[in-house]
Scaffold this motif. Structure first.
Motif, mmCIF file in Angstrom:
data_model
loop_
_atom_site.group_PDB
_atom_site.id
_atom_site.type_symbol
_atom_site.label_atom_id
_atom_site.label_comp_id
_atom_site.label_asym_id
_atom_site.label_seq_id
_atom_site.Cartn_x
_atom_site.Cartn_y
_atom_site.Cartn_z
ATOM 1 N N TRP A 237 0.826 -1.213 0.000
ATOM 2 C CA TRP A 237 0.000 0.000 0.000
ATOM 3 C C TRP A 237 0.856 1.258 0.000
ATOM 4 C CZ3 TRP A 237 -1.062 4.387 2.819
ATOM 5 C CH2 TRP A 237 -2.237 5.064 2.473
ATOM 6 N N VAL A 238 1.875 1.327 0.872
ATOM 7 C CA VAL A 238 2.708 2.533 0.916
ATOM 8 C C VAL A 238 3.522 2.676 -0.369
ATOM 9 C CG1 VAL A 238 2.831 2.735 3.437
ATOM 10 C CG2 VAL A 238 4.500 1.307 2.237
ATOM 11 N N GLN A 239 3.901 1.570 -0.975
ATOM 12 C CA GLN A 239 4.630 1.644 -2.240
ATOM 13 C C GLN A 239 3.742 2.174 -3.361
ATOM 14 O OE1 GLN A 239 6.966 -1.757 -3.430
ATOM 15 N NE2 GLN A 239 7.492 -2.288 -1.332
ATOM 16 N N GLN A 240 2.498 1.690 -3.412
ATOM 17 C CA GLN A 240 1.566 2.170 -4.433
ATOM 18 C C GLN A 240 1.239 3.647 -4.233
ATOM 19 O OE1 GLN A 240 -1.754 -0.498 -4.085
ATOM 20 N NE2 GLN A 240 -0.615 -2.256 -4.906
ATOM 21 N N LEU A 241 1.146 4.063 -2.962
ATOM 22 C CA LEU A 241 0.887 5.467 -2.672
ATOM 23 C C LEU A 241 2.022 6.331 -3.219
ATOM 24 C CD1 LEU A 241 -0.933 7.534 -1.188
ATOM 25 C CD2 LEU A 241 0.462 7.146 0.848
ATOM 26 N N GLN A 242 3.248 5.916 -2.972
ATOM 27 C CA GLN A 242 4.412 6.662 -3.443
ATOM 28 C C GLN A 242 4.463 6.706 -4.970
ATOM 29 O OE1 GLN A 242 6.918 8.143 -1.384
ATOM 30 N NE2 GLN A 242 7.572 9.070 -3.316
ATOM 31 N N GLN A 243 4.188 5.588 -5.592
ATOM 32 C CA GLN A 243 4.262 5.518 -7.054
ATOM 33 C C GLN A 243 3.168 6.347 -7.726
ATOM 34 O OE1 GLN A 243 4.027 1.295 -7.655
ATOM 35 N NE2 GLN A 243 6.095 0.911 -6.861
ATOM 36 N N GLY A 244 2.050 6.541 -7.031
ATOM 37 C CA GLY A 244 0.943 7.283 -7.618
ATOM 38 C C GLY A 244 1.019 8.781 -7.412
ATOM 39 N N GLU A 245 2.073 9.272 -6.775
ATOM 40 C CA GLU A 245 2.196 10.703 -6.494
ATOM 41 C C GLU A 245 3.099 11.384 -7.516
ATOM 42 O OE1 GLU A 245 1.768 10.836 -1.626
ATOM 43 O OE2 GLU A 245 3.695 10.276 -2.520
ATOM 44 N N PRO A 246 2.730 12.570 -7.974
ATOM 45 C CA PRO A 246 3.627 13.310 -8.871
ATOM 46 C C PRO A 246 4.907 13.700 -8.145
ATOM 47 C CG PRO A 246 1.765 14.672 -8.196
ATOM 48 C CD PRO A 246 1.480 13.290 -7.710
ATOM 49 N N ALA A 247 5.984 13.868 -8.876
ATOM 50 C CA ALA A 247 7.294 14.119 -8.272
ATOM 51 C C ALA A 247 7.309 15.381 -7.423
ATOM 52 C CB ALA A 247 8.348 14.200 -9.377
ATOM 53 N N ALA A 248 6.533 16.381 -7.807
ATOM 54 C CA ALA A 248 6.555 17.661 -7.086
ATOM 55 C C ALA A 248 5.681 17.667 -5.838
ATOM 56 C CB ALA A 248 6.115 18.782 -8.026
ATOM 57 N N ARG A 249 4.900 16.617 -5.625
ATOM 58 C CA ARG A 249 3.954 16.595 -4.499
ATOM 59 C C ARG A 249 4.656 16.751 -3.150
ATOM 60 N NH1 ARG A 249 -0.797 13.961 -4.319
ATOM 61 N NH2 ARG A 249 -1.165 15.176 -6.221
ATOM 62 N N ALA A 250 5.813 16.122 -2.987
ATOM 63 C CA ALA A 250 6.503 16.140 -1.699
ATOM 64 C C ALA A 250 6.888 17.547 -1.257
ATOM 65 C CB ALA A 250 7.745 15.256 -1.753
ATOM 66 N N ALA A 251 6.999 18.486 -2.202
ATOM 67 C CA ALA A 251 7.372 19.854 -1.846
ATOM 68 C C ALA A 251 6.306 20.531 -0.979
ATOM 69 C CB ALA A 251 7.620 20.673 -3.106
ATOM 70 N N LEU A 252 5.106 19.990 -0.965
ATOM 71 C CA LEU A 252 4.043 20.526 -0.114
ATOM 72 C C LEU A 252 4.197 20.120 1.352
ATOM 73 C CD1 LEU A 252 0.841 19.860 -2.279
ATOM 74 C CD2 LEU A 252 1.798 22.104 -1.700
ATOM 75 N N PHE A 253 5.111 19.172 1.633
ATOM 76 C CA PHE A 253 5.147 18.517 2.938
ATOM 77 C C PHE A 253 6.296 18.999 3.819
ATOM 78 C CE2 PHE A 253 2.358 15.791 0.710
ATOM 79 C CZ PHE A 253 1.669 15.020 1.626
ATOM 80 N N THR A 254 5.987 19.128 5.101
ATOM 81 C CA THR A 254 6.985 19.216 6.164
ATOM 82 C C THR A 254 6.806 17.985 7.033
ATOM 83 O OG1 THR A 254 6.970 21.639 6.191
ATOM 84 C CG2 THR A 254 7.830 20.520 8.154
ATOM 85 N N CYS A 255 7.853 17.179 7.185
ATOM 86 C CA CYS A 255 7.742 15.889 7.879
ATOM 87 C C CYS A 255 8.666 15.868 9.101
ATOM 88 C CB CYS A 255 8.098 14.738 6.936
ATOM 89 S SG CYS A 255 7.125 14.706 5.415
ATOM 90 N N TRP A 256 8.086 15.773 10.272
ATOM 91 C CA TRP A 256 8.840 15.676 11.514
ATOM 92 C C TRP A 256 9.062 14.208 11.863
ATOM 93 C CZ3 TRP A 256 10.818 19.770 14.306
ATOM 94 C CH2 TRP A 256 10.404 21.048 13.911
ATOM 95 N N TYR A 257 10.278 13.889 12.285
ATOM 96 C CA TYR A 257 10.598 12.525 12.695
ATOM 97 C C TYR A 257 11.559 12.568 13.862
ATOM 98 C CZ TYR A 257 15.065 12.925 10.135
ATOM 99 O OH TYR A 257 16.304 13.307 9.694
ATOM 100 N N SER A 258 11.700 11.428 14.557
ATOM 101 C CA SER A 258 12.494 11.404 15.784
ATOM 102 C C SER A 258 13.312 10.125 15.891
ATOM 103 C CB SER A 258 11.582 11.519 17.012
ATOM 104 O OG SER A 258 12.317 11.347 18.210
ATOM 105 N N ASN A 259 14.415 10.232 16.621
ATOM 106 C CA ASN A 259 15.239 9.052 16.905
ATOM 107 C C ASN A 259 14.744 8.294 18.126
ATOM 108 O OD1 ASN A 259 15.955 11.011 18.784
ATOM 109 N ND2 ASN A 259 18.141 10.513 18.736
ATOM 110 N N CYS A 260 13.637 8.741 18.722
ATOM 111 C CA CYS A 260 13.037 8.042 19.873
ATOM 112 C C CYS A 260 11.571 7.714 19.620
ATOM 113 C CB CYS A 260 13.159 8.886 21.143
ATOM 114 S SG CYS A 260 14.774 8.766 21.954
ATOM 115 N N ASP A 261 11.172 7.662 18.350
ATOM 116 C CA ASP A 261 9.784 7.325 18.018
ATOM 117 C C ASP A 261 9.585 5.827 18.258
ATOM 118 O OD1 ASP A 261 7.327 6.689 16.728
ATOM 119 O OD2 ASP A 261 7.530 8.464 15.468
#
Length: 308
Positions: A237-261
């Motif tokens: 599912w996550v692979q299909q989601l990625q493949q179905g997105e235009p290349a420029a779509r990610a520029a809309l995103f700010t993604c927070w992540y952590s080393n203690c998640d």
């Protein structure tokens, strides 16, 4: 509504605790209190096992290794938040604060951009109570959704998010910021995928994700629910989601992540290629959504592009 089963869990645990105390207290108050302490210790142990697994899995991830102090602080913060979120906010306060869409005069636009709040797995809109107060104080109209069915497909949440975005856009005259915690970020991406080609930038100003398993998460393989399985690490599912997105779509995103998640790991799975990926160290999964540094940065980002 998913608040009902959470209420049932709280009531069961409360009744079980009362029954245990009523049975054991006359015999031995020490034994009665020790039993309650043991139940709390078991909860802490299960949470600790999540952190231990996260540490092991993250060994192959380039994220900085957390210190023992960071781990203990994150574990303690997550334990307190879990009790507050699942024991009070979501079961009993999910409808306490309504969506806030202040009326405007005809042909007027709001001074501040509106926000749509999208919760994660096993949660509801009560998760966002601290955010609701902060957004209203700063003049941001908001809608907080509850994604249902709780264990359904992530794709089926698109209509709920679309309706919320329309409400905020109609109330403010501007495309909103969408904030998604954990699975909520994936639901936002699924919603964007459902839109007509080229319409995304007209419907959303920015998408902010907090601990979202964009590439899936290690623990997803053990889920028996549809949405849990969709979040399996490197799953179809996550692979299909990625493949179905235009290349420029990610520029809309700010993604927070952590080393203690303790839920989304390896840590790099919460990043999105081409997005503004931001690391916050020593912060657990739920804690990330309410960490002062993260909240402050998100609120500042929401303010960019306002009319006022």
């Amino acid at each position: 509504m998913n608040a009902r089963w959470q209420q049932a869990v709280v009531f069961f645990n409360t009744l079980a605790t009362i029954a245990w105390l009523a049975w054991q207290w006359p015999r031995s108050p020490l034994t009665a209190l020790a039993g309650v302490a043991a139940a709390l210790a078991l909860f802490g142990l299960v949470l600790g096992l999540q952190f231990a697994t996260m540490l092991r899995v993250n060994r192959s991830d380039p994220v900085p290794r957390p210190s023992w102090g960071q781990l203990v602080t994150a574990w303690w913060a997550e334990a307190r938040l879990a009790l507050a979120v699942f024991g009070w906010r979501q079961p009993f306060r999910h409808s306490a604060v309504p969506d806030w869409l202040p009326p405007l005069a005809p042909n007027q636009r709001a001074a501040r951009r509106g926000v749509v709040l999208v919760h994660g797995f096993l949660c509801n809109r009560g998760f966002w109570l601290p955010w609701m107060a902060a957004l209203r104080e700063r003049g941001h109209a908001f809608v907080a959704v509850t994604l249902e069915p709780a264990f359904g497909s992530i794709d089926d949440y698109a209509a709920t998010i679309d309706a919320a975005v329309r409400r905020v856009q109609e109330a403010t005259g501007m495309a909103p910021v969408v904030v998604g915690h954990s699975m909520g970020g994936l639901a936002a991406r699924a919603w964007l995928r459902s839109l007509a080609a080229g319409s995304a930038t007209a419907r959303v100003h920015r998408v902010i994700t907090l601990g979202t398993p964009h590439g899936g998460t290690w623990a997803g393989r053990f889920s028996s629910s549809v949405n849990g399985q969709q979040m399996a690490l490197g799953g179809a599912w996550v692979q299909q989601l990625q493949q179905g997105e235009p290349a420029a779509r990610a520029a809309l995103f700010t993604c927070w992540y952590s080393n203690c998640d303790n839920i989304v790991f390896p840590a790099g799975t919460a990043m999105l290629a081409g997005a503004d990926n931001r690391l916050v160290q020593g912060v657990a999964h739920m804690q990330m959504a309410f960490h002062p540094l993260v909240m402050r940065a998100c609120l500042e980002e929401m303010g960019r592009g306002d009319l006022g």
